[in-house]
Design a protein around this motif. Sequence first.
Motif, PDB file in Angstrom:
ATOM      1  N   GLU A   1      -5.292 -20.562  -9.415  1.00 45.34           N
ATOM      2  CA  GLU A   1      -6.347 -20.390  -8.414  1.00 45.34           C
ATOM      3  C   GLU A   1      -5.778 -19.864  -7.107  1.00 45.34           C
ATOM      4  O   GLU A   1      -6.316 -18.921  -6.507  1.00 45.34           O
ATOM      5  CB  GLU A   1      -7.063 -21.725  -8.171  1.00 45.34           C
ATOM      6  N   VAL A   2      -4.667 -20.460  -6.660  1.00 44.70           N
ATOM      7  CA  VAL A   2      -4.040 -20.020  -5.408  1.00 44.70           C
ATOM      8  C   VAL A   2      -3.512 -18.591  -5.563  1.00 44.70           C
ATOM      9  O   VAL A   2      -3.660 -17.758  -4.664  1.00 44.70           O
ATOM     10  CB  VAL A   2      -2.907 -20.987  -5.003  1.00 44.70           C
ATOM     11  N   HIS A   3      -2.911 -18.304  -6.704  1.00 42.17           N
ATOM     12  CA  HIS A   3      -2.405 -16.944  -6.966  1.00 42.17           C
ATOM     13  C   HIS A   3      -3.547 -15.935  -6.904  1.00 42.17           C
ATOM     14  O   HIS A   3      -3.412 -14.855  -6.303  1.00 42.17           O
ATOM     15  CB  HIS A   3      -1.723 -16.901  -8.330  1.00 42.17           C
ATOM     16  N   ALA A   4      -4.691 -16.282  -7.512  1.00 43.71           N
ATOM     17  CA  ALA A   4      -5.841 -15.373  -7.535  1.00 43.71           C
ATOM     18  C   ALA A   4      -6.408 -15.152  -6.139  1.00 43.71           C
ATOM     19  O   ALA A   4      -6.810 -14.039  -5.792  1.00 43.71           O
ATOM     20  CB  ALA A   4      -6.916 -15.932  -8.462  1.00 43.71           C
ATOM     21  N   ILE A   5      -6.437 -16.193  -5.324  1.00 43.57           N
ATOM     22  CA  ILE A   5      -6.943 -16.089  -3.952  1.00 43.57           C
ATOM     23  C   ILE A   5      -6.098 -15.102  -3.145  1.00 43.57           C
ATOM     24  O   ILE A   5      -6.616 -14.207  -2.470  1.00 43.57           O
ATOM     25  CB  ILE A   5      -6.960 -17.471  -3.277  1.00 43.57           C
ATOM     26  N   ILE A   6      -4.784 -15.260  -3.222  1.00 45.69           N
ATOM     27  CA  ILE A   6      -3.883 -14.387  -2.466  1.00 45.69           C
ATOM     28  C   ILE A   6      -3.915 -12.971  -3.039  1.00 45.69           C
ATOM     29  O   ILE A   6      -3.949 -11.986  -2.288  1.00 45.69           O
ATOM     30  CB  ILE A   6      -2.454 -14.959  -2.476  1.00 45.69           C
ATOM     31  N   SER A   7      -3.931 -12.850  -4.361  1.00 42.68           N
ATOM     32  CA  SER A   7      -3.962 -11.544  -5.002  1.00 42.68           C
ATOM     33  C   SER A   7      -5.217 -10.767  -4.616  1.00 42.68           C
ATOM     34  O   SER A   7      -5.159  -9.557  -4.332  1.00 42.68           O
ATOM     35  CB  SER A   7      -3.905 -11.713  -6.526  1.00 42.68           C
ATOM     36  N   GLN A   8      -6.354 -11.450  -4.588  1.00 40.09           N
ATOM     37  CA  GLN A   8      -7.607 -10.780  -4.223  1.00 40.09           C
ATOM     38  C   GLN A   8      -7.583 -10.308  -2.775  1.00 40.09           C
ATOM     39  O   GLN A   8      -8.029  -9.202  -2.470  1.00 40.09           O
ATOM     40  CB  GLN A   8      -8.788 -11.728  -4.437  1.00 40.09           C
ATOM     41  N   LYS A   9      -7.033 -11.126  -1.893  1.00 42.87           N
ATOM     42  CA  LYS A   9      -6.973 -10.744  -0.480  1.00 42.87           C
ATOM     43  C   LYS A   9      -6.054  -9.538  -0.292  1.00 42.87           C
ATOM     44  O   LYS A   9      -6.353  -8.631   0.502  1.00 42.87           O
ATOM     45  CB  LYS A   9      -6.481 -11.925   0.365  1.00 42.87           C
ATOM     46  N   LEU A  10      -4.952  -9.507  -1.008  1.00 37.79           N
ATOM     47  CA  LEU A  10      -4.047  -8.359  -0.938  1.00 37.79           C
ATOM     48  C   LEU A  10      -4.735  -7.095  -1.448  1.00 37.79           C
ATOM     49  O   LEU A  10      -4.580  -6.015  -0.869  1.00 37.79           O
ATOM     50  CB  LEU A  10      -2.786  -8.637  -1.752  1.00 37.79           C
ATOM     51  N   ALA A  11      -5.491  -7.242  -2.538  1.00 40.26           N
ATOM     52  CA  ALA A  11      -6.190  -6.087  -3.102  1.00 40.26           C
ATOM     53  C   ALA A  11      -7.238  -5.555  -2.125  1.00 40.26           C
ATOM     54  O   ALA A  11      -7.393  -4.338  -1.962  1.00 40.26           O
ATOM     55  CB  ALA A  11      -6.846  -6.476  -4.432  1.00 40.26           C
ATOM     56  N   GLU A  12      -7.964  -6.455  -1.460  1.00 35.47           N
ATOM     57  CA  GLU A  12      -8.963  -6.045  -0.472  1.00 35.47           C
ATOM     58  C   GLU A  12      -8.301  -5.296   0.684  1.00 35.47           C
ATOM     59  O   GLU A  12      -8.809  -4.273   1.151  1.00 35.47           O
ATOM     60  CB  GLU A  12      -9.713  -7.270   0.060  1.00 35.47           C
ATOM     61  N   HIS A  13      -7.171  -5.823   1.131  1.00 39.90           N
ATOM     62  CA  HIS A  13      -6.453  -5.181   2.237  1.00 39.90           C
ATOM     63  C   HIS A  13      -5.952  -3.800   1.835  1.00 39.90           C
ATOM     64  O   HIS A  13      -6.079  -2.826   2.602  1.00 39.90           O
ATOM     65  CB  HIS A  13      -5.280  -6.059   2.661  1.00 39.90           C
ATOM     66  N   ASP A  14      -5.380  -3.685   0.635  1.00 40.65           N
ATOM     67  CA  ASP A  14      -4.878  -2.404   0.161  1.00 40.65           C
ATOM     68  C   ASP A  14      -6.012  -1.391   0.010  1.00 40.65           C
ATOM     69  O   ASP A  14      -5.841  -0.188   0.309  1.00 40.65           O
ATOM     70  CB  ASP A  14      -4.153  -2.577  -1.173  1.00 40.65           C
ATOM     71  N   HIS A  15      -7.174  -1.846  -0.455  1.00 43.02           N
ATOM     72  CA  HIS A  15      -8.328  -0.952  -0.620  1.00 43.02           C
ATOM     73  C   HIS A  15      -8.777  -0.402   0.725  1.00 43.02           C
ATOM     74  O   HIS A  15      -9.042   0.801   0.855  1.00 43.02           O
ATOM     75  CB  HIS A  15      -9.467  -1.706  -1.285  1.00 43.02           C
ATOM     76  N   ARG A  16      -8.849  -1.272   1.736  1.00 44.48           N
ATOM     77  CA  ARG A  16      -9.260  -0.818   3.074  1.00 44.48           C
ATOM     78  C   ARG A  16      -8.224   0.149   3.646  1.00 44.48           C
ATOM     79  O   ARG A  16      -8.580   1.129   4.296  1.00 44.48           O
ATOM     80  CB  ARG A  16      -9.436  -2.023   3.996  1.00 44.48           C
ATOM     81  N   ARG A  17      -6.947  -0.143   3.410  1.00 47.16           N
ATOM     82  CA  ARG A  17      -5.883   0.701   3.970  1.00 47.16           C
ATOM     83  C   ARG A  17      -5.894   2.093   3.363  1.00 47.16           C
ATOM     84  O   ARG A  17      -5.707   3.089   4.061  1.00 47.16           O
ATOM     85  CB  ARG A  17      -4.525   0.017   3.733  1.00 47.16           C
ATOM     86  N   THR A  18      -6.123   2.190   2.054  1.00 46.45           N
ATOM     87  CA  THR A  18      -6.085   3.490   1.397  1.00 46.45           C
ATOM     88  C   THR A  18      -7.363   4.291   1.609  1.00 46.45           C
ATOM     89  O   THR A  18      -7.388   5.499   1.360  1.00 46.45           O
ATOM     90  CB  THR A  18      -5.875   3.303  -0.116  1.00 46.45           C
ATOM     91  N   ASN A  19      -8.418   3.638   2.097  1.00 52.88           N
ATOM     92  CA  ASN A  19      -9.677   4.348   2.314  1.00 52.88           C
ATOM     93  C   ASN A  19      -9.989   4.604   3.782  1.00 52.88           C
ATOM     94  O   ASN A  19     -11.126   4.919   4.139  1.00 52.88           O
ATOM     95  CB  ASN A  19     -10.829   3.565   1.669  1.00 52.88           C
ATOM     96  N   ARG A  20      -8.999   4.432   4.630  1.00 54.49           N
ATOM     97  CA  ARG A  20      -9.207   4.716   6.044  1.00 54.49           C
ATOM     98  C   ARG A  20      -9.264   6.224   6.291  1.00 54.49           C
ATOM     99  O   ARG A  20      -8.557   6.980   5.644  1.00 54.49           O
ATOM    100  CB  ARG A  20      -8.083   4.086   6.891  1.00 54.49           C
TER     101      ARG A  20
END
Length: 251
Positions: A232-251
């Motif tokens: 659960e903790v791994h998934a929480i952190i992984s999802q947040k990283l994915a969201e951040h990477d998505h925003r960064r690559t779509n700027r």
Amino acid sequence: MKMIFRKAHLYLYVFSVAFSYAILYPLFYFFSRKTSRYKYMNALRRVWGFVSSGLVGIFYNFKVEQPIDWSKTYIICPNHTSNLDITAMSIFVKTNNCCFMGKQELADFFVTALFFRTVDVPVDRASKIASFRAFKTVMERLAQGITTIIFPEATIPDTYPPQLKDFKNGPFRMAIELKLPIIPVTSLNTWQILWDDGLKHGSRPGICDIFVHKPIETAHLTIDDADALRDEVHAIISQKLAEHDHRRTNR
């Protein structure tokens, strides 16, 4: 040319850390002599981390999903991509009644040796006996109300850009056994400021973005739930990283 500047900045950062530590060392040493003074050692470490980073233009931006009640005891579990993650947690944790659990090698480094021979807990994962003793020490400290920061990946990923590694079970089993809440923390971009120790890619000024997730209660869990809690903790952190990477690559 860019790498030359990054390498030059790294040398400045290392000098800032070492020089400020040398200045503060008499106080660190005095506070390390008695366990009753460890809280002052942690308070000074927070100041040291802020100053040594700030002098070279590295700052920390913390976003907290839910206010943290620092009167409680926690196990704090951040992902790990940079030596700056340690400084970030030193600054973020607002209780002086805390410690880190980290690799045995930190007990031999110039600026971490004093801490990992006193207030912090080193663990030699190559030895089952040594690991058992280290986790026993951490359990005792947690039972005494000492919040502990543990990087569940146990090491910084050796890929660049870093990919989130599997988590070790230790912190999650301890949280359940002691009925303590876990705080997942996502270090979003510290690797872009300084990856690992900086030797390969140097460093640069910038703002390290840290997202602090709401605490996860464990009072209702049993030891059989440790793997599920870890995931659960791994998934929480992984999802947040994915969201951040998505925003960064779509700027």
